[in-house]
Design an enzyme around this catalytic site. Sequence first.
Site, PDB file in Angstrom:
ATOM      1  N   CYS A 113       0.813  -1.225   0.000  1.00 25.85           N
ATOM      2  CA  CYS A 113       0.000   0.000   0.000  1.00 25.85           C
ATOM      3  C   CYS A 113       0.846   1.274   0.000  1.00 25.85           C
ATOM      4  CB  CYS A 113      -0.945   0.002   1.185  1.00 25.85           C
ATOM      5  SG  CYS A 113      -2.110  -1.352   1.096  1.00 25.85           S
ATOM      6  N   HIS A 258      -3.847   6.843   1.526  1.00 21.12           N
ATOM      7  CA  HIS A 258      -4.097   5.521   0.947  1.00 21.12           C
ATOM      8  C   HIS A 258      -5.476   5.067   1.419  1.00 21.12           C
ATOM      9  CE1 HIS A 258      -4.095   1.319   0.210  1.00 21.12           C
ATOM     10  NE2 HIS A 258      -4.008   1.013   1.490  1.00 21.12           N
ATOM     11  N   ASN A 288     -10.053  -1.133  -1.470  1.00 25.44           N
ATOM     12  CA  ASN A 288      -8.618  -0.880  -1.314  1.00 25.44           C
ATOM     13  C   ASN A 288      -7.885  -1.491  -2.512  1.00 25.44           C
ATOM     14  OD1 ASN A 288      -5.900  -1.006  -0.624  1.00 25.44           O
ATOM     15  ND2 ASN A 288      -6.250  -1.681   1.480  1.00 25.44           N
TER      16      ASN A 288
HETATM   17  N1  ACO Z   1     -18.602  -9.934   7.054  1.00 30.62           N
HETATM   18  C1  ACO Z   1     -19.234 -10.247   8.210  1.00 30.62           C
HETATM   19  N2  ACO Z   1     -18.586 -10.523   9.349  1.00 30.62           N
HETATM   20  C2  ACO Z   1     -17.240 -10.466   9.332  1.00 30.62           C
HETATM   21  C3  ACO Z   1     -16.521 -10.154   8.157  1.00 30.62           C
HETATM   22  C4  ACO Z   1     -17.254  -9.875   6.993  1.00 30.62           C
HETATM   23  N3  ACO Z   1     -16.685  -9.552   5.827  1.00 30.62           N
HETATM   24  N4  ACO Z   1     -15.207 -10.179   8.439  1.00 30.62           N
HETATM   25  C5  ACO Z   1     -15.092 -10.495   9.736  1.00 30.62           C
HETATM   26  N5  ACO Z   1     -16.319 -10.686  10.266  1.00 30.62           N
HETATM   27  C6  ACO Z   1     -16.679 -11.040  11.636  1.00 30.62           C
HETATM   28  C7  ACO Z   1     -15.548 -11.693  12.372  1.00 30.62           C
HETATM   29  O1  ACO Z   1     -15.521 -13.082  12.107  1.00 30.62           O
HETATM   30  C8  ACO Z   1     -15.917 -11.387  13.809  1.00 30.62           C
HETATM   31  O2  ACO Z   1     -16.877 -12.290  14.238  1.00 30.62           O
HETATM   32  P1  ACO Z   1     -16.887 -12.853  15.741  1.00 30.62           P
HETATM   33  O3  ACO Z   1     -17.066 -11.638  16.605  1.00 30.62           O
HETATM   34  O4  ACO Z   1     -18.036 -13.772  15.733  1.00 30.62           O
HETATM   35  O5  ACO Z   1     -15.562 -13.505  15.921  1.00 30.62           O
HETATM   36  C9  ACO Z   1     -16.565 -10.000  13.727  1.00 30.62           C
HETATM   37  O6  ACO Z   1     -16.956  -9.845  12.344  1.00 30.62           O
HETATM   38  C10 ACO Z   1     -15.637  -8.882  14.119  1.00 30.62           C
HETATM   39  O7  ACO Z   1     -14.412  -9.083  13.440  1.00 30.62           O
HETATM   40  P2  ACO Z   1     -13.195  -8.105  13.625  1.00 30.62           P
HETATM   41  O8  ACO Z   1     -12.074  -8.560  12.761  1.00 30.62           O
HETATM   42  O9  ACO Z   1     -12.939  -7.882  15.067  1.00 30.62           O
HETATM   43  O10 ACO Z   1     -13.846  -6.798  13.009  1.00 30.62           O
HETATM   44  P3  ACO Z   1     -13.279  -5.334  13.041  1.00 30.62           P
HETATM   45  O11 ACO Z   1     -14.260  -4.462  13.676  1.00 30.62           O
HETATM   46  O12 ACO Z   1     -11.857  -5.273  13.486  1.00 30.62           O
HETATM   47  O13 ACO Z   1     -13.268  -4.965  11.478  1.00 30.62           O
HETATM   48  C11 ACO Z   1     -11.727  -4.817   9.606  1.00 30.62           C
HETATM   49  C12 ACO Z   1     -12.500  -5.732  10.572  1.00 30.62           C
HETATM   50  C13 ACO Z   1     -12.720  -4.014   8.795  1.00 30.62           C
HETATM   51  C14 ACO Z   1     -10.928  -5.703   8.666  1.00 30.62           C
HETATM   52  C15 ACO Z   1     -10.839  -3.858  10.424  1.00 30.62           C
HETATM   53  O14 ACO Z   1     -10.092  -4.556  11.380  1.00 30.62           O
HETATM   54  C16 ACO Z   1      -9.892  -3.093   9.537  1.00 30.62           C
HETATM   55  O15 ACO Z   1     -10.291  -2.277   8.727  1.00 30.62           O
HETATM   56  N6  ACO Z   1      -8.576  -3.291   9.697  1.00 30.62           N
HETATM   57  C17 ACO Z   1      -7.591  -2.627   8.862  1.00 30.62           C
HETATM   58  C18 ACO Z   1      -7.628  -3.324   7.569  1.00 30.62           C
HETATM   59  C19 ACO Z   1      -6.785  -2.691   6.522  1.00 30.62           C
HETATM   60  O16 ACO Z   1      -6.797  -1.511   6.352  1.00 30.62           O
HETATM   61  N7  ACO Z   1      -6.099  -3.523   5.791  1.00 30.62           N
HETATM   62  C20 ACO Z   1      -5.373  -3.116   4.679  1.00 30.62           C
HETATM   63  C21 ACO Z   1      -4.037  -2.574   5.054  1.00 30.62           C
HETATM   64  S1  ACO Z   1      -3.231  -2.027   3.776  1.00 30.62           S
HETATM   65  C22 ACO Z   1      -2.409  -3.170   2.826  1.00 30.62           C
HETATM   66  O17 ACO Z   1      -1.235  -3.101   2.749  1.00 30.62           O
HETATM   67  C23 ACO Z   1      -3.075  -4.211   2.078  1.00 30.62           C
END
Ligand code: ACO
Length: 331
Positions: A113, A258, A288
């Site tokens: 990224c 980003h 993304n």
């Molecule tokens: N749909 C429905 N439920 C989901 C999904 C989905 N797509 N994905 C995860 N869940 C569930 C999980 O299983 C979990 O369930 P549980 O509570 O029963 O265990 C629940 O939702 C909460 O999951 P979390 O991972 O804790 O959710 P969070 O609120 O942290 O959101 C997210 C997840 C959106 C991925 C967030 O952590 C985030 O944005 N992180 C940064 C991601 C990012 O920017 N990545 C790219 C970086 S850049 C690069 O270099 C590629």
Amino acid sequence: MKSARIVSAGHYVPERVVTNFDLEKMMETSDEWIRERTGIVERHWVKEGETVSGLAFEASKIALERAGLTAQDIDFIVFATMMSDYEFPGGGCFLQERLEIPGVPALDVRNQCSGFIYGLSVADQFIKTGMYKTILLVGSEIQSTSLDLTTRGRDMAVLFGDGAGAVVIVADDDQKRGVLTTHLHADGKYSKKLWAEWPSVVHHPRLTPEMLETDRIYPQMEGRYVFKHAVTRFPEVIHEALDAAGVTIGEVDLVIPHQANLRITEAVAQRLGIGMDKMYSNIQKYGNTTAATIPICLSEAWAEGRIKDGDLLALAAFGSGFTWASALVRW
Ligand code: ACO
């Protein structure tokens, strides 16, 4: 010393639109969950046969046309991508072939990224030393074919899109315009917080039929961990750039972060003490697209008139590695 001035930008995304509702049919997820957590509404995914260099070529053609230049004017290609069309060579060579400019050097930058800003910094140095005068810098990604499109992979699968953005950078005599400062960072101790493990040269052979049955062939991420680091690093590296250039956030016309997650962008705006009107965001439409997000934003914001001549832009990125970076650009 010459200054590296971005004279144009272009972008291209594949025609196929995949909405959150389409994803609901592939895995256990919901439009509501995705919008609430990420802001994403839809993304573009390639069809069979489309390539990273192909998307890059389309974006480059637009950027060159908007600059009033042709491919023959380019003396260096910097290609930021996580994925090439094939294992090797890098995507820059495939793009160079499409542009029909044999002999022109093509450098691949593989910093996920942060790749576009790493590439911008490389381009800036080459212009400043006088080595090159017209550089094509591209960020292009195909993420969709690497994702686990089952419920097991839903945390990653809903985030990513495919697309490309390109900018043309020329050597300019006006020191007050162009790239004012760039700042690059990495901390490899976090490599495995966001990574794709297999196929890997660690294993002999690199890929086996057994591997294909596991989730370790797909990108893995500790989402909350990434989130926490991102919201700290973005403001930190933007302040580093502001301090280096001796300007305040109040003087910045537009911050282009980003596009990782709209919630990250909102948290960064809050920490910088600025309104969302100063933060560019188009993740709603594209998801993304890794190294392509910033040049796609530049292209869209410029075409929409959100970026005007003389505007001060702050670019910032955070991603796998972890890597993070910023740049201040006077358009
Ligand atoms: N749909 C429905 N439920 C989901 C999904 C989905 N797509 N994905 C995860 N869940 C569930 C999980 O299983 C979990 O369930 P549980 O509570 O029963 O265990 C629940 O939702 C909460 O999951 P979390 O991972 O804790 O959710 P969070 O609120 O942290 O959101 C997210 C997840 C959106 C991925 C967030 O952590 C985030 O944005 N992180 C940064 C991601 C990012 O920017 N990545 C790219 C970086 S850049 C690069 O270099 C590629």
